[in-house]
Design a protein around this motif. Structure first.
Motif, PDB file in Angstrom:
ATOM      1  N   CYS A 199     -29.235  16.441  29.916  1.00 46.11           N
ATOM      2  CA  CYS A 199     -29.434  18.027  30.261  1.00 46.11           C
ATOM      3  C   CYS A 199     -28.275  18.428  31.269  1.00 46.11           C
ATOM      4  N   ALA A 200     -27.536  17.516  31.561  1.00 46.52           N
ATOM      5  CA  ALA A 200     -26.261  17.769  32.528  1.00 46.52           C
ATOM      6  C   ALA A 200     -25.027  18.526  31.544  1.00 46.52           C
ATOM      7  N   TYR A 201     -25.581  18.314  30.052  1.00 42.95           N
ATOM      8  CA  TYR A 201     -24.463  18.833  29.228  1.00 42.95           C
ATOM      9  C   TYR A 201     -24.980  19.942  28.333  1.00 42.95           C
ATOM     10  N   THR A 202     -26.474  19.970  28.327  1.00 37.92           N
ATOM     11  CA  THR A 202     -27.103  20.807  27.425  1.00 37.92           C
ATOM     12  C   THR A 202     -28.194  21.545  27.678  1.00 37.92           C
ATOM     13  N   ASP A 203     -28.542  22.812  27.534  1.00 35.32           N
ATOM     14  CA  ASP A 203     -29.987  23.268  27.668  1.00 35.32           C
ATOM     15  C   ASP A 203     -30.861  22.760  26.734  1.00 35.32           C
ATOM     16  N   PHE A 204     -30.445  22.044  25.471  1.00 40.77           N
ATOM     17  CA  PHE A 204     -31.159  21.518  24.397  1.00 40.77           C
ATOM     18  C   PHE A 204     -31.731  20.246  24.468  1.00 40.77           C
ATOM     19  N   ALA A 205     -32.235  19.869  26.072  1.00 38.44           N
ATOM     20  CA  ALA A 205     -32.669  18.908  26.352  1.00 38.44           C
ATOM     21  C   ALA A 205     -33.950  19.012  27.113  1.00 38.44           C
ATOM     22  N   THR A 206     -34.923  17.946  27.168  1.00 39.80           N
ATOM     23  CA  THR A 206     -36.164  18.237  28.261  1.00 39.80           C
ATOM     24  C   THR A 206     -36.239  17.132  29.083  1.00 39.80           C
ATOM     25  N   CYS A 207     -35.157  16.879  29.766  1.00 39.46           N
ATOM     26  CA  CYS A 207     -35.031  15.594  30.567  1.00 39.46           C
ATOM     27  C   CYS A 207     -36.205  15.718  31.857  1.00 39.46           C
ATOM     28  N   PRO A 208     -36.697  14.509  32.299  1.00 39.34           N
ATOM     29  CA  PRO A 208     -37.559  14.628  33.328  1.00 39.34           C
ATOM     30  C   PRO A 208     -36.840  14.888  34.893  1.00 39.34           C
ATOM     31  N   LEU A 209     -37.663  15.501  35.795  1.00 37.64           N
ATOM     32  CA  LEU A 209     -37.066  15.521  37.041  1.00 37.64           C
ATOM     33  C   LEU A 209     -37.442  14.237  38.015  1.00 37.64           C
ATOM     34  N   PRO A 210     -36.621  13.916  38.758  1.00 38.29           N
ATOM     35  CA  PRO A 210     -37.222  12.797  39.853  1.00 38.29           C
ATOM     36  C   PRO A 210     -38.611  12.893  40.180  1.00 38.29           C
ATOM     37  N   PRO A 211     -39.075  11.834  40.600  1.00 35.96           N
ATOM     38  CA  PRO A 211     -40.569  11.886  41.045  1.00 35.96           C
ATOM     39  C   PRO A 211     -40.162  12.230  42.832  1.00 35.96           C
ATOM     40  N   ALA A 212     -41.361  12.603  43.341  1.00 36.11           N
ATOM     41  CA  ALA A 212     -41.373  13.167  44.424  1.00 36.11           C
ATOM     42  C   ALA A 212     -41.007  12.063  45.461  1.00 36.11           C
ATOM     43  N   GLY A 213     -40.228  12.207  46.438  1.00 35.47           N
ATOM     44  CA  GLY A 213     -39.655  11.191  47.283  1.00 35.47           C
ATOM     45  C   GLY A 213     -38.201  10.552  46.802  1.00 35.47           C
ATOM     46  N   ASN A 214     -37.839  10.714  45.630  1.00 36.97           N
ATOM     47  CA  ASN A 214     -36.490  10.211  44.976  1.00 36.97           C
ATOM     48  C   ASN A 214     -35.290  10.974  45.233  1.00 36.97           C
ATOM     49  N   ARG A 215     -35.411  11.927  46.457  1.00 38.12           N
ATOM     50  CA  ARG A 215     -34.265  12.326  46.726  1.00 38.12           C
ATOM     51  C   ARG A 215     -33.713  11.716  48.114  1.00 38.12           C
ATOM     52  N   LEU A 216     -32.522  11.137  47.890  1.00 34.58           N
ATOM     53  CA  LEU A 216     -31.902  10.322  48.810  1.00 34.58           C
ATOM     54  C   LEU A 216     -31.255  11.425  49.889  1.00 34.58           C
ATOM     55  N   PRO A 217     -31.214  11.157  51.324  1.00 31.05           N
ATOM     56  CA  PRO A 217     -30.631  12.202  52.169  1.00 31.05           C
ATOM     57  C   PRO A 217     -29.238  11.643  52.601  1.00 31.05           C
ATOM     58  N   VAL A 218     -28.730  11.105  51.779  1.00 20.56           N
ATOM     59  CA  VAL A 218     -27.092  10.657  51.970  1.00 20.56           C
ATOM     60  C   VAL A 218     -26.223  11.144  50.809  1.00 20.56           C
ATOM     61  N   ALA A 219     -25.199  11.072  50.984  1.00 18.22           N
ATOM     62  CA  ALA A 219     -24.198  11.513  49.643  1.00 18.22           C
ATOM     63  C   ALA A 219     -23.825  10.421  48.896  1.00 18.22           C
ATOM     64  N   VAL A 220     -24.268  10.275  47.895  1.00 15.84           N
ATOM     65  CA  VAL A 220     -23.939   9.167  47.097  1.00 15.84           C
ATOM     66  C   VAL A 220     -22.717   9.332  46.215  1.00 15.84           C
ATOM     67  N   GLU A 221     -21.682   9.227  46.889  1.00 15.32           N
ATOM     68  CA  GLU A 221     -20.291   9.526  46.090  1.00 15.32           C
ATOM     69  C   GLU A 221     -19.727   8.249  45.280  1.00 15.32           C
ATOM     70  N   ALA A 222     -20.784   8.250  44.224  1.00 12.57           N
ATOM     71  CA  ALA A 222     -20.471   7.233  43.340  1.00 12.57           C
ATOM     72  C   ALA A 222     -21.092   7.390  41.816  1.00 12.57           C
ATOM     73  N   GLY A 223     -20.769   7.054  40.648  1.00 15.78           N
ATOM     74  CA  GLY A 223     -21.216   7.309  39.481  1.00 15.78           C
ATOM     75  C   GLY A 223     -20.512   8.424  38.940  1.00 15.78           C
ATOM     76  N   GLU A 224     -21.195   8.996  37.805  1.00 15.38           N
ATOM     77  CA  GLU A 224     -20.617  10.082  37.195  1.00 15.38           C
ATOM     78  C   GLU A 224     -20.937  11.685  38.115  1.00 15.38           C
TER      79      GLU A 224
END
Length: 277
Positions: free
Chosen positions: A242-267
């Motif tokens: 879904c990061a590349y196209t609207d033609f996706a049905t990707c899931p959202l993270p579950p409740a609680g899986n938002r980290l209150p830090v900046a993860v400046e790693a990965g894509e």
């Protein structure tokens, strides 16, 4: 003993090799960058842009009606072999299952997502794929490679999450949660069963989401050890389709899986993205 510079170099070289393979898979001939549309089926028989036939869905099956001049193949056989027209019923198609048909170079994916039957043509000539410039990422950093404790639930929990497409919900099995420290603070993330046996999949957002990284989610694969520990390497956090196209049905993270830090790693955010018309 390796110097810090050599260690950092080894980490980056290992990441470069891994990410090159991931990018190759993403941009493969019939990978997700080749998807040209997202078509929800219902009881009414309708054409689907770019592929033959009239398509409709009933319960967990899909019906394809071909005219005399239309051709499709499935599992190595023609659906209209004598050229007089045909009606074919495919299925049953269970949640997250997929069937694939062929129309020349186009692979036609028929899937069930959130209870809906969907058709997604995959054309290797699609511009999103042929002009794909690659995905930028943060430099690999040891700061984002952290030990974790895998806390298994007594029984796997069924977790319902939303999707990037309004009206769709996904249900995943969560066998465990991961407990770790990052930025001097303890965090806990719910982990789903991974795509390969013995792995866990984590969907998360953080303070970079919507800024330097895709706002809806990123994904991370974790492989637990037998002693109930794991290494969480956020350098290997990747974008979902879904990061590349609207033609996706990707899931959202579950409740609680938002980290209150900046993860400046990965894509990071993709350079280009395809919006539905």
């Amino acid at each position: 003993m390796s110097s810090p510079t050599e260690t950092a170099s080894d980490l980056q070289n290992s990441w470069d090799t891994w990410h090159a393979a991931h990018e190759e898979q993403r941009a493969s001939e019939h990978g997700f960058l080749a998807v040209t549309g997202l078509h929800f089926l219902d009881a009414e028989a309708r054409p689907v842009d770019g592929i033959p036939g009239l398509w409709n869905a009933a319960d967990d099956t899909v019906t394809i009606t071909l005219s005399a001049l239309e051709r499709l193949s499935w599992d190595g056989r023609e659906l209209n072999p004598d050229g007089t027209g045909s009606t074919s019923v495919l299925g049953p198609i269970e949640e997250r299952d997929a069937l694939y048909l062929e129309h020349g170079p186009v692979l036609i994916e028929v899937v069930r997502r959130g209870g809906f039957l969907v058709v997604r043509p995959r054309d290797p000539r699609h511009a999103l794929r042929t002009s794909y410039p690659g995905t930028p990422a943060f430099p690999a950093s040891e700061d984002f490679v952290v030990p974790a404790r895998v806390e298994y639930f007594a029984e796997s929990q069924s977790v319902t999450v939303g999707a990037v497409v309004e009206g769709i919900e996904h249900v995943y099995e969560a066998p465990a949660r991961l407990r770790f420290e990052l930025g001097g603070v303890e965090h806990v993330l719910t982990a789903f069963n991974g795509h390969t046996p013995g792995t866990l999949n984590v969907l998360f957002t953080d303070l970079t989401s919507g800024d330097t990284t895709y706002p809806a989610n990123r994904s991370l694969t974790v492989t637990p050890a037998e002693d109930g520990t794991a290494v969480v390497d956020f350098n290997r956090a990747v974008n979902l389709p879904c990061a590349y196209t609207d033609f996706a049905t990707c899931p959202l993270p579950p409740a609680g899986n938002r980290l209150p830090v900046a993860v400046e790693a990965g894509e990071k955010l993709p350079v280009q993205r395809e919006a539905a018309a």
